[in-house]
Enzyme design. Structure first.
Site, PDB file in Angstrom:
ATOM      1  N   ASP A  66      41.017  37.465  43.389  1.00  0.00           N
ATOM      2  CA  ASP A  66      41.349  36.575  42.266  1.00  0.00           C
ATOM      3  C   ASP A  66      40.282  35.495  42.058  1.00  0.00           C
ATOM      4  O   ASP A  66      40.576  34.304  42.115  1.00  0.00           O
ATOM      5  CB  ASP A  66      42.714  35.922  42.550  1.00  0.00           C
ATOM      6  CG  ASP A  66      43.336  35.286  41.309  1.00  0.00           C
ATOM      7  OD1 ASP A  66      42.905  35.621  40.196  1.00  0.00           O
ATOM      8  OD2 ASP A  66      44.234  34.449  41.461  1.00  0.00           O
ATOM      9  N   SER A  86      50.641  28.952  38.213  1.00  0.00           N
ATOM     10  CA  SER A  86      51.847  29.651  37.758  1.00  0.00           C
ATOM     11  C   SER A  86      52.908  29.818  38.844  1.00  0.00           C
ATOM     12  O   SER A  86      54.100  29.783  38.564  1.00  0.00           O
ATOM     13  CB  SER A  86      51.464  31.023  37.199  1.00  0.00           C
ATOM     14  OG  SER A  86      50.582  31.669  38.064  1.00  0.00           O
TER      15      SER A  86
END
Length: 479
Positions: free
Chosen positions: A307, A143
């Site tokens: 993450d 992203s």
């Protein structure tokens, strides 16, 4: 005298209009999904047959999954991160997971000429001056950035070059603010959980991801910690090339491996039964390494990679695990780190009163709406902060009517703890996907004790007393 550059003016107008356009699209599509569920709840409440209700719910989830998929793929950017969070077998309805899991690694790539422009502007040299070879086709596109494989001139080192998509920062911050407003509405109407604090923490964390210098520092710090504190580090961390790091470009060593989601296919190619003993042992070892690294980072250091979604995990030769992408890292203040260590021991021992004490210590404020408050608090803690699934379950629905979150309102949730929660949720998703049901609380118990011991919060006598209780030291496959 120069004439007007109409194309440049048009691009500037388009750029300023884009955030408004995205906001409009977000609200139209979110309202559609939300009202669809509210109308459905009315319809399903009129049906008395439980099996018929289940069929109706499945159909509703499938329809909603199509809409969520369309919204995330259409808007991209931040919504690809939302898809990553929702596409976990333990976190969302199965229909959502089936649909959204395909989105996780499919961010559209930026054309090479735009990438080349960012790269040369940031490093101050042409690609040909720095690299012997440079693959124009990216290895992957996420992203915020995309990565290319290259070879450095001179030492011929294989590297990965991470380059930020131009203009992405402004668009993603617009997306987060829209989500914050929606979270505020949801916590006032449907879900008695401090969702707004969670979205504020997401804003802060994702804001950090746009600074690759910060990411390089984090990668080096975690690499040093894991390599110094273990004879053999539980996970591999790429080495940074310091003279090739700027705010929007990061060059690091290339680590050869296969994505964790391709593990089953790779085993099948080699003629290994994915459900046989060899495969089970491999999955056990991989998850054990990953979980051990996270236990050490969170409880001993307090500075951790926040993450661990499947796209950031590679499996290398000899079942070694490589952990990539240090854009999202978190540093817990000592009071929260030690409060969480206390909570880990409480969850591992099923000690409800200690859970209550840990929640208070961490500033996690709850209001009970049930009689057996302490047992529900223990259930809530295990739902939020442990990876173990209840017996016979493969899907955890934290917002179902029977869930602890419906019985206990979470009125204050410290922002920093969201990264711990998210990390545990992602580890749980990985373990469910691999068919390994384990408790990170039980695996991390000894690390939590060591952390409390080092801080002076736990004496060796009390540690010896607590060790008389049986404690799971290894992951148990399929238990």
């Amino acid at each position: 005298m120069h004439g007007f550059d109409f194309q440049e003016i048009q691009e500037k107008i388009s750029e300023s209009f884009h955030p408004w356009q995205r906001s409009f699209q977000f609200w139209v599509q979110t309202t559609n999904i939300y009202t669809g569920y509210k109308m459905f709840q009315l319809r399903v409440s009129l049906v008395k047959d439980t099996k018929k209700q289940e069929v109706m719910w499945e159909k509703q989830h499938e329809q909603a999954a199509d809409k969520i998929y369309f919204m995330c793929s259409d808007l991209g950017g931040f919504f690809l991160k939302i898809a990553q969070l929702l596409a976990k077998p333990d976190m969302a309805p199965a229909a959502w997971v089936r649909k959204l899991v395909t989105l996780c690694d499919q961010a559209p790539a930026t054309p090479f000429d735009a990438i080349q422009h960012v790269l040369e502007e940031e490093l101050g040299k042409s690609i040909g001056e720095i690299f012997e070879t440079f693959d124009e086709k990216p290895l992957g596109s996420a992203s915020i950035a995309q990565v290319h494989k290259a070879t450095v001139k001179g030492n011929k080192m294989n590297v990965v070059v991470k380059v930020q998509h131009p203009g992405i920062e402004r668009l993603m911050m617009t997306d987060i603010r829209n989500l914050q407003l929606f979270a505020l509405y949801m916590q006032r109407t449907d879900i008695k959980f401090d969702l707004h604090s969670i979205t504020k923490e997401m804003e802060k964390q994702i804001g950090y991801e746009f600074d690759f210098k910060r990411e390089a520092n984090a990668m080096e710090r975690i690499r040093y910690f894991l390599y110094e504190n273990n004879k053999k580090p539980p996970v591999l961390v790429p080495r940074v090339l310091r003279d090739m790091v700027t705010k929007r470009v990061l060059v690091m060593e290339y680590i050869n491996g296969i994505p964790i989601l391709s593990l089953g296919d790779e085993m099948a190619k080699r003629g290994i039964n994915p459900h046989g003993k060899i495969a089970e042992a491999a999955k056990h070892n991989i998850l054990n390494s990953l979980s051990r690294a996270y236990g050490q980072m969170i409880l001993k250091s307090g500075f951790f990679h926040a993450d661990p979604h499947p796209g950031n995990i590679l499996i290398c030769k000899g079942q070694e695990v490589a952990l990539l992408d240090y854009g999202q890292v978190k540093e817990l203040p000592d009071n929260l780190r030690l409060g969480y260590a206390n909570l880990v021991i409480a969850m591992a021992d099923n000690n409800a009163s200690r859970v209550s004490q840990s929640f208070w210590e961490m500033g996690l404020h709850t209001v009970a709406k049930c009689e057996n408050e302490q047992q529900e608090l223990l259930r809530l803690a295990q739902t939020l902060f442990d990876t173990k699934m209840p017996a016979g379950q493969t899907v955890l629905q934290p917002f179902s009517d029977d869930s602890s979150i419906k019985k206990i309102a979470v009125e204050a949730f410290p922002e920093e703890l969201f990264s711990v929660l998210r990390t545990v949720v992602l580890l749980r998703g990985l373990s469910v996907g691999m068919g390994v049901n384990y408790s990170c609380a039980q695996q991390w118990r000894s690390m939590a004790e060591e952390a409390l011991l080092a801080s002076g919060r736990l004496t060796r006598d009390s540690k010896r007393r607590s060790q008389r209780r049986p404690s799971l030291r290894r992951l148990r496959v399929g238990s």
